[in-house]
Design an enzyme around this catalytic site. Structure first.
Site, PDB file in Angstrom:
ATOM      1  N   HIS A   1     -70.472  -8.337  38.227  1.00 32.78           N
ATOM      2  CA  HIS A   1     -71.390  -9.039  38.987  1.00 32.78           C
ATOM      3  C   HIS A   1     -72.135 -10.233  38.549  1.00 32.78           C
ATOM      4  CE1 HIS A   1     -73.854  -9.856  42.675  1.00 32.78           C
ATOM      5  NE2 HIS A   1     -74.749 -10.178  41.634  1.00 32.78           N
ATOM      6  N   GLU A   2     -72.542  -9.862  37.531  1.00 35.16           N
ATOM      7  CA  GLU A   2     -73.432 -10.902  36.564  1.00 35.16           C
ATOM      8  C   GLU A   2     -72.489 -11.799  36.091  1.00 35.16           C
ATOM      9  OE1 GLU A   2     -76.419 -10.967  37.329  1.00 35.16           O
ATOM     10  OE2 GLU A   2     -76.771  -9.204  38.372  1.00 35.16           O
TER      11      GLU A   2
ATOM     12  N   HIS B   1     -71.696 -14.601  38.299  1.00 35.85           N
ATOM     13  CA  HIS B   1     -72.590 -15.718  38.476  1.00 35.85           C
ATOM     14  C   HIS B   1     -72.489 -16.676  37.146  1.00 35.85           C
ATOM     15  CE1 HIS B   1     -74.749 -14.253  41.838  1.00 35.85           C
ATOM     16  NE2 HIS B   1     -75.077 -13.149  41.126  1.00 35.85           N
TER      17      HIS B   1
ATOM     18  N   GLU C   1     -74.071 -14.742  45.958  1.00 31.94           N
ATOM     19  CA  GLU C   1     -74.143 -13.404  45.853  1.00 31.94           C
ATOM     20  C   GLU C   1     -73.001 -12.766  46.098  1.00 31.94           C
ATOM     21  OE1 GLU C   1     -76.231 -11.250  43.992  1.00 31.94           O
ATOM     22  OE2 GLU C   1     -77.388 -13.057  43.521  1.00 31.94           O
TER      23      GLU C   1
END
Length: 191
Positions: A78-79, A82, A165
């Protein structure tokens, strides 16, 4: 490649995190970011950096202690989502936009206070009677920048943030090929 900012030998948890970050960086097609471990019992992770080659990933000890390897992989994925989507650059630009609108509002407020309320008619001896339409325009612009613009920019920032997100969640599922791991990690973090 990513670097540890530690001088002592790596613990098993650090080795696990290093392996997970390296795997996810390969899956994302990104250079391995610098890894930071934050001594904090709260479960959290975040990514930062202005470009993928200068990215950093920080993970708390609380998150490392509560997540399985698959869940940790999903959170790191997930990070890295980004990082891959350049979300830090986008949010910096949005913050700059919000700041610019605040400066415009402040500047227009100062023009009104010092130029109109102060009674000065402007340079060159023009009388304040000739400034009626200009003052009306300044007042309207100031009211818009003071009342509506901050609300619009905050809503825009929230909308962009929420959308990014969801995109990072989707990329985590793509990188790990295990969407349930992220759901499980988010459940644990929420509890």
């Amino acid at each position: 490649s990513g670097a540890w900012l530690l001088l002592e030998p790596a613990t098993p948890e650090q080795t696990l995190l290093d392996n997970v970050v390296e795997e996810m960086a390969i899956a994302a097609g990104l250079p391995k970011p610098t890894i930071w471990i934050i001594e904090d019992p709260d479960p959290n992770a975040f990514a930062t950096g202005v470009e993928p080659s200068k990215a950093n990933i920080a993970v708390t000890t609380g998150l490392m202690g509560m997540c399985s390897r698959d869940e940790l992989q999903a959170v790191i994925g997930h990070e890295l989502g980004h990082v891959k989507n350049l979300d830090m650059q986008l949010m910096t630009m949005v913050a700059g936009l919000v700041g610019a609108i605040a400066l415009i509002s402040d500047g227009l407020g100062r023009v009104l206070r010092h130029g109109v309320v102060g009674g000065r008619g402007g340079r060159g001896g023009r009388s304040s009677k000739n400034l009626g339409p200009a003052v009306a325009v300044v007042i309207v612009l100031w009211l818009i920048s003071w009342l509506l613009a901050p609300l619009i920019t905050r809503m825009m920032a929230l909308g962009i943030s929420r959308g990014r997100e969801y995109l990072a969640d989707a990329l985590s599922a793509q990188f790990t090929r295990n969407p349930l791991a992220l759901a499980s990690a988010l459940e644990k973090i929420e509890r």
